[in-house]
Enzyme design. Structure first.
Site, PDB file in Angstrom:
ATOM      1  N   CYS A  50       2.567 -13.203  -4.969  1.00  0.00           N
ATOM      2  CA  CYS A  50       1.826 -12.440  -3.954  1.00  0.00           C
ATOM      3  C   CYS A  50       2.195 -12.969  -2.570  1.00  0.00           C
ATOM      4  CB  CYS A  50       0.320 -12.591  -4.184  1.00  0.00           C
ATOM      5  SG  CYS A  50      -0.647 -11.733  -2.937  1.00  0.00           S
ATOM      6  N   SER A 107       4.872  -7.002  -4.541  1.00  0.00           N
ATOM      7  CA  SER A 107       5.049  -6.372  -3.228  1.00  0.00           C
ATOM      8  C   SER A 107       5.916  -7.257  -2.336  1.00  0.00           C
ATOM      9  CB  SER A 107       3.696  -6.075  -2.582  1.00  0.00           C
ATOM     10  OG  SER A 107       2.952  -7.262  -2.461  1.00  0.00           O
ATOM     11  N   GLY A 130       5.863   0.857  -2.858  1.00  0.00           N
ATOM     12  CA  GLY A 130       6.221   2.277  -2.821  1.00  0.00           C
ATOM     13  C   GLY A 130       7.698   2.495  -2.494  1.00  0.00           C
ATOM     14  N   GLY A 167       8.420  -1.187  -8.654  1.00  0.00           N
ATOM     15  CA  GLY A 167       8.656  -1.052  -7.213  1.00  0.00           C
ATOM     16  C   GLY A 167       9.124   0.351  -6.872  1.00  0.00           C
ATOM     17  N   GLY A 168       8.189   1.157  -6.376  1.00  0.00           N
ATOM     18  CA  GLY A 168       8.549   2.476  -5.851  1.00  0.00           C
ATOM     19  C   GLY A 168       8.842   3.539  -6.885  1.00  0.00           C
ATOM     20  N   LYS A 210      -6.165  -5.679 -13.374  1.00  0.00           N
ATOM     21  CA  LYS A 210      -6.096  -6.316 -12.048  1.00  0.00           C
ATOM     22  C   LYS A 210      -6.166  -7.829 -12.245  1.00  0.00           C
ATOM     23  CE  LYS A 210      -7.256  -6.747  -7.475  1.00  0.00           C
ATOM     24  NZ  LYS A 210      -6.029  -6.845  -6.716  1.00  0.00           N
TER      25      LYS A 210
HETATM   26  C1  LIG Z   1      -3.460  -1.973  -3.796  1.00  0.00           C
HETATM   27  C2  LIG Z   1      -2.556  -2.892  -4.566  1.00  0.00           C
HETATM   28  C3  LIG Z   1      -3.103  -3.986  -5.237  1.00  0.00           C
HETATM   29  C4  LIG Z   1      -2.276  -4.839  -5.976  1.00  0.00           C
HETATM   30  N1  LIG Z   1      -2.833  -5.901  -6.632  1.00  0.00           N
HETATM   31  C5  LIG Z   1      -2.048  -6.678  -7.434  1.00  0.00           C
HETATM   32  C6  LIG Z   1      -2.620  -7.701  -8.239  1.00  0.00           C
HETATM   33  O1  LIG Z   1      -3.835  -7.917  -8.274  1.00  0.00           O
HETATM   34  N2  LIG Z   1      -1.775  -8.450  -8.994  1.00  0.00           N
HETATM   35  C7  LIG Z   1      -0.419  -8.234  -9.022  1.00  0.00           C
HETATM   36  O2  LIG Z   1       0.289  -8.930  -9.749  1.00  0.00           O
HETATM   37  N3  LIG Z   1       0.151  -7.255  -8.293  1.00  0.00           N
HETATM   38  C8  LIG Z   1      -0.637  -6.474  -7.503  1.00  0.00           C
HETATM   39  N4  LIG Z   1      -0.055  -5.463  -6.776  1.00  0.00           N
HETATM   40  C9  LIG Z   1       1.416  -5.260  -6.838  1.00  0.00           C
HETATM   41  C10 LIG Z   1       1.773  -4.186  -7.879  1.00  0.00           C
HETATM   42  O3  LIG Z   1       1.409  -4.572  -9.182  1.00  0.00           O
HETATM   43  C11 LIG Z   1       3.284  -3.882  -7.842  1.00  0.00           C
HETATM   44  O4  LIG Z   1       4.011  -5.042  -8.209  1.00  0.00           O
HETATM   45  C12 LIG Z   1       3.756  -3.421  -6.486  1.00  0.00           C
HETATM   46  O5  LIG Z   1       2.799  -2.556  -5.918  1.00  0.00           O
HETATM   47  C13 LIG Z   1       5.099  -2.691  -6.529  1.00  0.00           C
HETATM   48  O6  LIG Z   1       5.043  -1.526  -7.326  1.00  0.00           O
HETATM   49  P1  LIG Z   1       4.762  -0.047  -6.728  1.00  0.00           P
HETATM   50  O7  LIG Z   1       5.757   0.191  -5.640  1.00  0.00           O
HETATM   51  O8  LIG Z   1       4.903   0.872  -7.897  1.00  0.00           O
HETATM   52  O9  LIG Z   1       3.352  -0.064  -6.193  1.00  0.00           O
HETATM   53  C14 LIG Z   1      -0.876  -4.601  -6.022  1.00  0.00           C
HETATM   54  C15 LIG Z   1      -0.329  -3.493  -5.338  1.00  0.00           C
HETATM   55  C16 LIG Z   1      -1.156  -2.635  -4.627  1.00  0.00           C
HETATM   56  C17 LIG Z   1      -0.548  -1.447  -3.925  1.00  0.00           C
END
Ligand SMILES: Cc1cc2nc3c(=O)[nH]c(=O)nc-3n(C[C@H](O)[C@H](O)[C@H](O)COP(=O)(O)O)c2cc1C
Length: 306
Positions: free
Chosen positions: A130, A194, A219, A245-246, A47
């Site tokens: 972010c 995200s 997602g 991503g997803g 994280k």
């Molecule tokens: C609950 C949550 C916390 C996240 N915290 C971080 C973070 O601390 N640093 C970061 O670079 N990305 C963070 N992300 C983004 C994820 O690393 C990722 O880029 C994003 O969720 C897209 O991928 P996914 O669709 O597989 O979740 C976070 C995503 C979620 C859902």
């Protein structure tokens, strides 16, 4: 027992398979990283860590909706000193560990990388993307080519480890920003963070569900955008791309790799399918490869461009 080879080369790292735990999901302690690696992830990301401890936003910070998740965690983390203690002895984790480093100023990134330099991280990821934390990422103007170049150069000066620059899907000029990162010495692009910010409203309460009101969309809803970003980036930069991503199935991972990703990050997929998602995705990839005549997963990378 499958005969296909899922191992990939990512910069100077050899991963036993292309799945990587994305930052922000489960990566808060070494014990959790060990569990994720034990469940088959090819690499894991912590994280994001800042110079000072951060409480983050108030609950609710994470909610689900039909198309995925919305989160505004606000980069809660214990700060670099506590993180350096938590992530000592990383050789106990049976996979490469990526440090995710954030800051409000370019100097902060360098100080956090220095603070973590005693731990055995395999790479540094710097999210400049972010969409919902004041002082960081898009709200701090870090998602421009100029800021990307400046922050990446600052980190490049003080580490020999591979640097992954994590970009936002929100920006139309994602390739220009990726090129700025490459020019400044980045070794890979992580695409994407995200999307948004977005909002979900509780219509009975007549209020947004998240306390912070808005948050990043992840997602299923994000996947087609992420695939398109990776497709464009593959043509624009020479360094490898980690597609995020997803992704929650083997088919999703193969789609992302065909677009041009050398590896795939999984975040929300852990909520959809549990910590076993890494093993499941790998099994599904291997089965698809056998059925479709692929012996090595690296032959899939960029296949859609052939
Ligand atoms: C609950 C949550 C916390 C996240 N915290 C971080 C973070 O601390 N640093 C970061 O670079 N990305 C963070 N992300 C983004 C994820 O690393 C990722 O880029 C994003 O969720 C897209 O991928 P996914 O669709 O597989 O979740 C976070 C995503 C979620 C859902």
């Amino acid at each position: 027992m499958t005969s296909v080879d899922l191992s990939i080369q990512l910069c100077n790292l050899t991963l036993r398979n292309p799945t990587i735990l994305a930052s922000g999901i489960l990566g808060t302690t070494k014990a959790l990283l060990k569990r994720v690696a034990g469940n088959g992830a090819g690499a894991v990301t912590i994280k994001s860590v800042s110079r000072e401890p951060r409480e983050g936003h108030k609950n609710p910070t994470v909610i689900t909706f039909e198309g995925g998740m919305l989160n505004a965690v606000g980069y809660s983390n214990p700060g670099v000193d506590a993180a350096a203690r938590e992530f000592s002895c990383l050789q106990e984790v049976n996979a490469p560990v990526i440090a995710s480093v954030i800051g409000t100023q370019k100097e902060d990134f360098a100080r956090v990388v220095e603070g973590l330099s005693g731990a055995k991280f395999s790479a540094i990821e710097i999210p400049l993307s972010c969409p919902h934390t004041p002082g960081f990422g898009l709200l701090a103007g870090q998602g421009t080519p100029e800021a990307t170049f400046a922050i990446t150069s600052e980190v490049r000066k003080i580490t020999q480890l591979p640097i992954f620059v994590k970009l936002s899907p929100n920006i139309p000029e994602i390739c220009t920003i990726a090129k700025a990162a490459e020019d400044a010495g980045a070794n890979a692009i992580t695409a994407v963070n995200s999307m948004g910010p977005g909002m979900v409203i509780n219509i009975e309460a007549k209020k947004p569900v998240l306390d912070f009101k808005v948050g990043g969309v992840t997602g299923d809803a994000l996947r087609p955008i992420a695939v398109r970003c990776v497709f464009d980036l593959y043509k624009a930069v020479k360094i490898p791309i980690i597609g995020v991503g997803g992704i929650s199935t083997g088919r999703h991972a193969i789609e992302m790799m065909m677009a041009g990703a050398s590896a795939v990050g999984i975040g929300t997929g852990v909520y959809y399918r549990g910590i076993e998602v890494f093993k499941k995705v790998c099994e599904e990839m291997a089965q698809w490869m056998e059925e479709n005549g692929f012996d090595k997963v690296n032959k899939i990378i960029g296949a859609v461009h052939d």
